[in-house]
Design an enzyme around this catalytic site. Structure first.
Site, PDB file in Angstrom:
ATOM      1  CB  THR A   1      10.192  17.111  -9.317  1.00 39.43           C
ATOM      2  OG1 THR A   1      10.631  17.593 -10.524  1.00 39.43           O
ATOM      3  CG2 THR A   1       8.988  17.919  -8.854  1.00 39.43           C
TER       4      THR A   1
ATOM      5  CB  THR B   1       2.891  15.100  -8.636  1.00 40.04           C
ATOM      6  OG1 THR B   1       4.211  14.599  -8.812  1.00 40.04           O
ATOM      7  CG2 THR B   1       2.902  16.215  -7.599  1.00 40.04           C
TER       8      THR B   1
ATOM      9  CG  ASN C   1       7.402  15.011 -18.792  1.00 42.32           C
ATOM     10  OD1 ASN C   1       7.076  15.569 -17.764  1.00 42.32           O
ATOM     11  ND2 ASN C   1       8.015  13.829 -18.813  1.00 42.32           N
TER      12      ASN C   1
ATOM     13  CE  LYS D   1       6.103  14.620  -5.991  1.00 42.66           C
ATOM     14  NZ  LYS D   1       6.537  15.497  -7.147  1.00 42.66           N
TER      15      LYS D   1
END
EC number: 2.3.1.35
Lengths: 383, 383
Positions: free
Chosen positions: A179, A146, A378, A168
Site C-alpha cells: 500500500t 497514513t 488492522n 509511504k
C-alpha cells in the site's frame, strides 16, 4: 531533500483537512524541467483505484509535469464518480500550473470505498502548489503518511546528478509494491523509455521484494520523474545503481516501519536453480503466518521454514535443504542441524537463510513478524 | 462411535507419555474385515513427514488392516532415521496383529524436527491394540488432539451401512487439508478403486475448502477404510453423499475449533464463470490477513474483500462485483452499496458473499478471523 534533492523540482506538503488528525495530507511534487521524462509502475491488483487508472494513462505518455498526492482517502472502489474526482483533480492542478492535466500524476492512499472530500482536496492542492519550494521535500514525505510512524526519504548523489525519493506504506506490503506510494526524482537527462525500463528493473529488485502481510493494495504507485536540470546524460549502469539504491533504502524503511512489527526479517534463499526459484522460496517463507508468529516468539522454528518452502515449485530435494537462523544452521539436509538454543533471536533484525542446494541463484525478501499489535491495528483501522 | 460406528472396526486411545500433559496420545483403528479396502489422500506439501512417505506406499496397495496414530511428535524433517522409526512402528503393529506391516497406515502430528520417543510409542501401540474395542472410537479421537480443544467425530447412517470418522487439526489448515489427520471408516463393501475415487471427490469439496491460516502441513492425511462388514454393496451416489457429509461435518468442526479464532467465516463466491474461479476468489478472501483482522474487529470492510479478489485470475470485471456481509450488500458494482452500519457482525458465524457477476458457478471456503490469540498460541508453540 528527498524528492527535492535533485535540481529542477519543487515540493510541498500541507494540511487540507482530509485526515481526521489534522496532520498534513496533501503533497505536490513539481518538475520545472527543462525535461519532463517520466515513468511509473502500478499495483498488479485487478481492482485498481481511480488515481491508478488515471495515472496509468499519464505514464503511457512518458511525460509528467507534477504529481499530486493525498492521504486520508484511497479513492478506490468509488466507481465512475471516483474517477471523475481524480480527473477533476488533475484538471485543477494542470490549470494551476498552466499546463496539461494529461501530465499530472495523481496518487491517493487511505480508506477504500469512500469518496474523497473534493473541496478540501482542491484547496489543499492550491495551497501545496503555492507553497511548493526547493525545501519542501520533507513536508511532502510527511503529508503522504497514513499509519507510517515516520516519513521515508532517501537520496543518492552521482558525479553529475542526483536521485531522490520519498515513500509511504506501512501495511498491505505485497506481493509487489505495497500500500505504497513512492515518488523518485532525478536531475539526470533520461528518455521516457529509459525511465520506464530502469524503474521497472529497480522496483523488481527492491519494492517487489518487500512483503509485510501478503496483501496487495489497490493504489500502489512508484513514479520516476527526470528533470534533466543537471544537463548530465546519465550512464545507464551508474544511474541504475543509484536508482536501485534509493528504492532499496525506501523499501527497507517501509519494512522497518510496518504496522505492529517487532522484528524486521530478511529471508534469503540461496543455492537456487534460478532467481525465480529463489524468490518463490523466500516469498513463501516471508508469507507464512506460522513462521512469522514463531519469529515474534523468538522461536527458531525451522520446521515452519521447511513447511513453507515445501509449498513452492522451486527445484529442491526435501532432504537437501539447509536453514540458518541468524547464522546458526539449525536445519541440515532437511533434518535437525546445529543446536537451536544457540540462535539469538533477541535483536530486532533477523536473517533467515534457506539453502536449496540446487544451484547458485539467490534472492532476498524482506518481511516482518506477525504480532498482536498487527491484529489490533488492522482490526480497528476503519473505525 | 466415530470410527467405530460402522461394523468391523475396533479402536482405542491411550496415554503413552508422548504429550508432556500426560493426556492420551496414541490411537489405533483396526479393521477386522471381512474386507479391507482402503485409500488415503495426503498433504500436497513437498516436505512430507516420514509417516506420510510410508503411508503413501501402503495406500497404493489399496488395503489396510489398521491405522496407528500419535500426537506429540510429527516425525517430520527427521531424515532417514525418522523414516526408520515409522517403518519400525508399522512392523510392530503388524506383528501384534499377526498381519503385514505393509497394510498398516501410520499418522503422526505434533512438533516438527524432533525424533519420536520410540519406546513410548511402541508400548503405547501395544496398549492401544490390547484395549481396542467397539466402544473405543471416542478415546481414539481424543488421543489424536494437539491444540484441539475438543475431539472431532461424526457419522452418517445409510439404509444398510454406516460411515464414521474422526479428525484432528486446529491450525495450519490449508490450502488443502490441514495439519490434520482424519480416519473415516465404513462397513459398506467397496473396492479400493471406489475408496480412492470417492474419497478424493469428498475431500476436494470439504477438507480442501478449509483454510484457517494459509499454511500447509507436512503430515496431513485423510484415510478411508472399508470393512464390508455390513455385506451391503454401496450405491456410489448414496455413499458419496454420506461420505461427503461426514467429511463436511468434520471440516466444519476443524474450523470452529481453529487456534485463537473468535469468528467462523464462510466465504461464498457466487456468479463465477466456473467452479475453479469461484474457489480461487473465495480462497483469496479467506487468506487475506487484512480481511481476517477486519472480521475480528467486526468491521464490514468490503474494500479488503475486493482487494483480495483483485489478486486472482478469476473472470470478473472490477465494476461488476457485489459483496454482501451477513446478508447486507455493502458493495454493489464494485463501489459503495447498502449502509454498512446495517451489518451485524456480533455473532460468531459470519457469511461473506462475493458475486463475481460472471456466470453461475459457486464455491465456499471456510476460514476464521485473525486474532491476537492466534499470534500468542503460535508464538509459543514449541517453547
Amino acid at each position: 531533500m528527498s524528492v527535492t534533492a535533485p535540481r529542477g523540482f519543487r515540493a510541498a506538503g500541507v494540511n487540507a483537512g482530509l485526515k481526521p488528525s489534522g496532520a498534513r495530507d496533501v503533497a505536490v511534487v513539481i518538475n520545472d524541467g527543462p525535461a519532463r521524462s517520466a515513468a511509473a509502475v502500478f499495483t498488479r491488483n485487478r481492482v485498481k483505484a481511480a488515481p491508478v487508472l488515471w495515472s496509468q494513462q499519464v505514464a503511457e505518455g512518458g511525460r509528467a509535469r507534477a504529481v499530486i498526492l493525498n492521504a486520508g482517502s484511497a479513492n478506490a472502489c468509488t466507481g465512475p464518480s471516483g474517477f471523475a474526482d481524480t480527473h477533476t483533480t488533475a484538471e485543477h492542478v494542470g490549470a494551476a500550473l498552466s499546463d496539461s492535466p494529461g501530465e499530472v500524476l495523481v496518487c491517493s492512499t487511505g480508506l477504500i470505498g469512500e469518496r474523497i472530500d473534493m473541496p478540501a482536496l482542491l484547496s489543499g492542492a492550491d495551497a501545496a502548489i503555492a507553497a511548493a519550494g526547493r525545501d519542501g521535500g520533507l513536508d511532502a514525505a510527511d503529508a503522504i503518511r497514513t499509519t507510517d510512524t515516520v516519513a521515508k526519504i532517501s537520496f543518492r548523489r552521482g558525479e553529475d546528478y542526483t536521485v531522490g525519493g520519498m515513500a509511504k506504506g506501512a501495511g498491505m506490503l505485497a506481493p509487489a509494491l505495497a500500500t505504497m506510494l513512492s515518488v523518485i526524482t532525478t536531475d539526470a537527462d533520461l528518455t521516457p523509455e529509459q525511465c520506464d525500463r530502469l524503474l521497472r528493473r529497480a522496483v523488481g529488485r527492491t519494492f517487489d521484494r518487500v512483503d509485510s502481510d501478503g496483501c496487495l493494495s489497490t493504489n500502489d504507485t512508484v513514479a520516476l520523474l527526470a528533470s534533466g536540470a543537471s544537463g548530465a546524460v546519465a550512464d545507464e549502469a551508474e544511474f541504475e545503481r543509484l536508482l536501485t539504491g534509493v528504492c532499496d533504502d525506501l523499501a527497507r524503511q517501509l519494512v522497518a516501519d510496518a504496522e505492529g512489527a517487532s522484528k524486521t526479517i530478511a529471508v534469503e534463499a540461496i543455492g537456487a536453480a534460478d532467481e525465480d526459484d529463489a524468490l518463490a522460496a523466500a516469498r513463501a517463507v516471508a508469507r507464512s503466518n506460522l513462521f512469522k508468529c514463531a519469529m515474534h516468539g523468538e522461536d527458531p522454528n525451522w520446521g515452519r521454514v521447511l513447511a513453507a518452502v515445501g509449498t513452492t515449485d522451486a527445484a529442491f530435494e526435501p532432504d537437501g535443504v539447509n536453514v540458518a537462523i541468524n547464522g546458526v544452521w539449525v536445519c541440515r539436509r532437511g533434518s535437525v542441524g546445529d543446536d537451536r538454543s544457540k540462535v539469538d533471536l533477541r535483536p530486532r533484525d533477523v536473517t533467515v537463510t534457506v539453502d536449496l542446494s540446487a544451484g547458485n541463484a539467490a534472492a532476498t525478501v524482506r518481511t516482518t513478524d506477525l504480532t498482536a499489535d498487527y491484529v489490533h491495528e488492522n482490526s480497528a483501522y476503519s473505525t
